[in-house]
Design a protein around this motif. Structure first.
Motif: not given
Length: 203
Positions: A2-5, A88, A91, A93-95, A147, A151-152
């Motif tokens: 995952k890249k987007f939380y 996150l 690393r 990632n985006e939130v 994304y 990836e989400i």
């Protein structure tokens, strides 16, 4: 990976429950009604509290007023949340946040409680946007990112969050430290039910 939380707010990032109980008891007391009893705030069962609430609109309106005007001293991030959000982002990632709390309140508490976290989007309730699980709420985020769906991931605590994710075809993780119940914990749709916030780093 995952890249987007995307996070729910109440019951997922922040414990807003205790201040609700305190405000509710003040409303009951002012109406000369028996208060909701508990041994300690952290031992209150959310479902039991909700099921015990009166249907008296006079009490509920007073409760809402008291809650809005209170200092909300117990409204705080859950243990470990800030550290995990930072990790996150570290690393790569985006939130983001997607909540049914009003946009104004959501922005206020996000800035107050997470001053060091760069949320890409903070999306709350607006009259024109509606409430989750209406897909239009989540789409205010999804329509503006590049994304892929895989990836989400959406992170929430209740059945509403599961339905929200289903309505926009997103993976969802349900946390057990919030305001959820067995309806959410035994649903087949979530990719994971987690008990510890650090488990989010495994995705």
């Amino acid at each position: 990976m995952k890249k987007f939380y995307i996070f729910d707010f109440d019951g997922t990032l922040v414990n807003t429950f205790y201040d609700s109980v305190i405000a509710y008891n003040k409303a009951l007391k002012q109406n000369n009604l028996p208060e909701y009893t508990y041994e300690s705030l952290d031992q209150i069962d959310y479902s039991d509290f909700i099921n015990s609430m009166t249907e008296d609109m006079q009490v509920l309106k007073l409760y809402s007023k008291i809650y809005e005007e209170s200092e909300k001293e117990y409204t705080l991030p859950y243990d470990g949340i800030n550290e995990v959000l930072k990790e996150l982002i570290k690393r790569g990632n985006e939130v983001a946040i997607c909540s049914n709390r009003s946009q104004e309140q959501l922005e206020y508490y996000t800035e107050k409680l997470f001053p060091e976290i760069d949320f890409k989007y903070v999306i709350g309730y607006t009259p024109e946007g509606g409430f989750k699980p209406n897909p239009e709420v989540m789409n205010r985020i999804l329509n503006n990112v590049n994304y892929k769906k895989g990836e989400i991931v959406y992170i929430g605590d209740k059945k509403t969050d599961i339905v929200t994710a289903q309505n926009v075809d997103l993976d969802v993780i349900i946390v057990t430290w919030g305001q959820g119940d067995e309806e959410a914990y035994y649903d087949n749709y979530p990719i994971k039910i987690i008990d510890n916030v650090k488990e989010l780093l495994d995705f």
